[in-house]
Scaffold this motif. Sequence first.
Motif, mmCIF file in Angstrom:
data_model
loop_
_atom_site.group_PDB
_atom_site.id
_atom_site.type_symbol
_atom_site.label_atom_id
_atom_site.label_comp_id
_atom_site.label_asym_id
_atom_site.label_seq_id
_atom_site.Cartn_x
_atom_site.Cartn_y
_atom_site.Cartn_z
ATOM 1 N N ALA A 48 0.847 -1.196 0.000
ATOM 2 C CA ALA A 48 0.000 0.000 0.000
ATOM 3 C C ALA A 48 0.872 1.232 0.000
ATOM 4 O O ALA A 48 1.578 1.504 0.970
ATOM 5 N N TRP A 384 -9.159 -4.254 7.099
ATOM 6 C CA TRP A 384 -7.696 -4.374 6.950
ATOM 7 C C TRP A 384 -7.220 -5.780 6.632
ATOM 8 O O TRP A 384 -6.182 -5.951 6.025
ATOM 9 N N ASN A 411 -17.532 -1.819 5.294
ATOM 10 C CA ASN A 411 -17.130 -0.509 4.789
ATOM 11 C C ASN A 411 -15.694 -0.599 4.301
ATOM 12 O O ASN A 411 -14.974 -1.522 4.669
ATOM 13 N N ASP A 412 -15.239 0.391 3.524
ATOM 14 C CA ASP A 412 -13.801 0.460 3.278
ATOM 15 C C ASP A 412 -13.156 1.288 4.392
ATOM 16 O O ASP A 412 -13.832 1.733 5.320
ATOM 17 N N GLY A 413 -11.843 1.452 4.325
ATOM 18 C CA GLY A 413 -11.091 2.033 5.443
ATOM 19 C C GLY A 413 -11.658 3.338 5.964
ATOM 20 O O GLY A 413 -11.977 3.465 7.150
ATOM 21 N N GLY A 414 -11.795 4.306 5.065
ATOM 22 C CA GLY A 414 -12.284 5.620 5.483
ATOM 23 C C GLY A 414 -13.678 5.531 6.078
ATOM 24 O O GLY A 414 -13.972 6.133 7.108
ATOM 25 N N LEU A 417 -13.656 3.948 9.714
ATOM 26 C CA LEU A 417 -13.184 4.842 10.778
ATOM 27 C C LEU A 417 -14.214 5.926 11.080
ATOM 28 O O LEU A 417 -14.453 6.268 12.234
ATOM 29 N N GLY B 34 -16.914 8.904 5.241
ATOM 30 C CA GLY B 34 -15.491 9.154 5.401
ATOM 31 C C GLY B 34 -14.944 10.013 4.287
ATOM 32 O O GLY B 34 -15.482 10.034 3.194
ATOM 33 N N ASP B 38 -9.954 10.595 6.763
ATOM 34 C CA ASP B 38 -10.256 9.309 7.415
ATOM 35 C C ASP B 38 -9.438 8.200 6.764
ATOM 36 O O ASP B 38 -8.876 7.332 7.439
ATOM 37 N N ALA B 39 -9.400 8.227 5.418
ATOM 38 C CA ALA B 39 -8.660 7.200 4.694
ATOM 39 C C ALA B 39 -7.182 7.274 5.043
ATOM 40 O O ALA B 39 -6.515 6.252 5.203
ATOM 41 N N ALA B 42 -6.618 5.813 8.413
ATOM 42 C CA ALA B 42 -6.666 4.358 8.320
ATOM 43 C C ALA B 42 -5.308 3.830 7.870
ATOM 44 O O ALA B 42 -4.812 2.831 8.372
ATOM 45 N N ARG B 287 -10.493 8.180 -1.104
ATOM 46 C CA ARG B 287 -11.387 9.345 -1.206
ATOM 47 C C ARG B 287 -10.649 10.556 -1.782
ATOM 48 O O ARG B 287 -10.828 11.679 -1.314
#
Lengths: 538, 325
Positions: A48, A384, A411-414, A417, B34, B38-39, B42, B287
């Motif tokens: 990543a 994750w 959900n995805d990461g953003g 959170l 988000g 936020d991304a 993460a 995003r």
Amino acid sequence: MTSTHLEINRRRALMTSAAIAASVMFPERAFAEETPRKGGIFTVHYGAEQRMLNPSLQASTGVYIIGGKIQEQLVDLDHAGKPVGVLAESWESTPDGRTITFHLRKGVTWHDGKPFTSADVAFTAMAMWKKILNYGSTLQLFLTAVDTPDAHTAIFRYERPMPMDLLLRALPDLGYISPKHLYDSGDIRQNPVNLAPVGTGPFKFTQYERGQFIIADRNPNYWRPNAPYLDRIVWRVVTDRAAAAVQVEAGQILYSGFSGLTISDTARLAKDKRFIVTTKGNEGNARTNTIEFNFRRKELADIRVRRAIAHAINVPFFIDNFLGDFAKPGTGPIPSVSTDFFPKDTGPQYAYDKAKAVKLLDEAGFKAGSGGTRFSLRLLPAPWGEDISLWATYVQQQLSDVGIKIEIVRNDGGGYLKSVYADHNFDLASGWHQYRNDPAVSTTVWYRSGQPAGAPWTNQWGWTDEKIDKIIDDAATEVDPVKRKALYGEFERRANEELPVWMPIEQIFQSVINAKARNHSNTPRWGSASWYDLWLAE
Amino acid sequence: MRLLSLVGRRLAASIPTLLLILIGLFLLLQFAPGDTVDAMMAQMGGGDAATAKSLREFYGLDLSVSAQLGNYLWRLARFDLGFSSIYGKPVLTVIAERLPATLLLMGAALSFAFFFGLVFGVIAARGVNKWPDTLISTLGLIFYATPSFWFGLMAIVVFSIYLQWLPAGGLEDITVMQTGLWRTLDIARHLILPTLTLGLIYLAIYLRIMRASMLEVLNLDFVRTARAKGLDDTRVVIKHVLRNALLPMVTLIGLQAGTMLGGSVVVESVFSLPGLGRLAYESVVQRDLNTLLGIVFASALVVIAVNLAVDIAYARLDPRITTGV
């Protein structure tokens, strides 16, 4: 019955880990008389891409795996996991813990030829660690000034006592130094040096092609004599885990760290003699899987329900069948690999006991309605790792057996959170808690009340406990290591008793390394380390 | 002149479409929970609320949605695609870096699929219901039904791991820096497997279309006339049938140029190629609104350009199209 199952599992895990340890140790012993070979290119899996490569500005393994070879910190961990000086040669603290002095290494130069001095340390600490670096800003909250009486002495002044052992355990991750002369003017976040880092480390940044590769070459003026051995490190950007596994197999990638491959590919490569699969070298990156409870739901605010949920889930079965030998049942927020803090008495544990779970739920007054359902909850799994996704499905099935209906919301990461830590729009959440060598760095924030909404991986449960708040605050400024350890023992017991977050599984990252590599996995944070002693056999 | 006015009309018609797509996408992304901070949190593995706040100000996310959209459109009107929050560079640069690999892969795969689709389609049509037809049609069906990620991974396992003939991924060999012709050959070698993987699915479609279209044209009166004239079969097929049967194929290329840009996410990921598909995917997860809108903008331009080329090709293949209108 449950306990025998556990015993067998633990013994098997021990035997396997012994076998792995042997397989890692053996080649090193066999080649012990081999002289290190100079040269060679080490290719690394990079899963990543990050927005910056400077570890003084961003604390994450995705940055260390590159920036950690180019920039260096004041202190790192040695082979035995003890702090050892890198850019600092020695250090001392006043008894009140408010003044900490670092004596810096002399004759070190930046990759652009300028000398490294205490001014760099002072600038990095005040402008980067304290203001920008994640976790650094919390750690250095009470840092008021860094004095530089001469070019090789940096004196850190704290408003409140800073425990020396906390600082030394935190600095390997949060103590990277950046060159003041390149960051002096302009916005630090927008500085182009962030993606072309300049450091004092064994490798010099050469080239970064976004989406393809990053190259760093041997630093001929490195301060350690005869180091490094490698000519070049190449990080290959491979986002697809299955594709990374075949590149490892084809020899195009020599190292994939931090569990970068799928569970099944890792297990497959572990059987192949050409590769070494190990958790060694990752002890400094322990993590626990979590179940986070939202106390805004009246059911979950009841301690009996939280305990019932813990009792209703058969953790050893899940580990045996889904995660394999690299995970074990967790005991609480402080993982067992943290030998400095892991307490003898971890407080209450919640073994699998369905009858007890049912009894607790009945007692709490949540009787099964029509169709056997007591109540429904929304579970948000973090995106994750595949283990979290499997775990969420497993939790769903196990809880339906005791009458709790789970709806899984992915959900995805953003999105994850924001929903959990900012909007509190969840009932149960499940992800990883990362332990960073000392509970004060990134563990106690999961329990301390008063965390502002939107801070990820902190206590956003709507749970306040004065007792645990006091323990956390006392430990954070306790300069006596023995007393600190005792306080964190109390912390662990209180956390397990109240169970605002349940941490049922303990995991360490796995590395997959080509067997040609030597001197690998030799420190607790090897994936992040500088690799000055790493070399490749023919 | 006629050509110029065609180009002009086409471009003018595409501007409102482009604008609608961009605004729609901008609003759609506002619904995703988000934002880029936020991304980023993460990705960093944590940070405090003060850091998040200062980052939001840094990326201009503290403004209202309408203000953000207004800013974006105003910048676009000045041909400024904005700044990418993940890459820390102007979006135009980010896209320009990724475009060559995408166009190379897309061009190679499309030409491969088009050429072999045409050849196999013709062969199948000429031997309709005999064994070449059955074989080709069956293979086509298999290629079409195989998921491209599986096909790609299996190709790597066979050709890179067992036979060790071809590299397992990447655009070029980075452990040895090459220049000139050697570099070109090295990149070509790296593109063989991805091209096959991406091209085979399209090949299957093209050969089906070509076969059907050939069969249709073969039954038309003018073919009978040509045969009656005493022309041999090969001449009939090449001079008379093929040209007429090509029209549906050309239409298809125009339609698929767009899908191929997006559809190569899988192939780019499996072969670790730095293309637009992966960039778009990453921008969604992170995003990164500016980059995503920039990619949509660039892709839309490519699709418009290809469709224009298709229209011109129609005119070449079938003179009636330009003279008739």
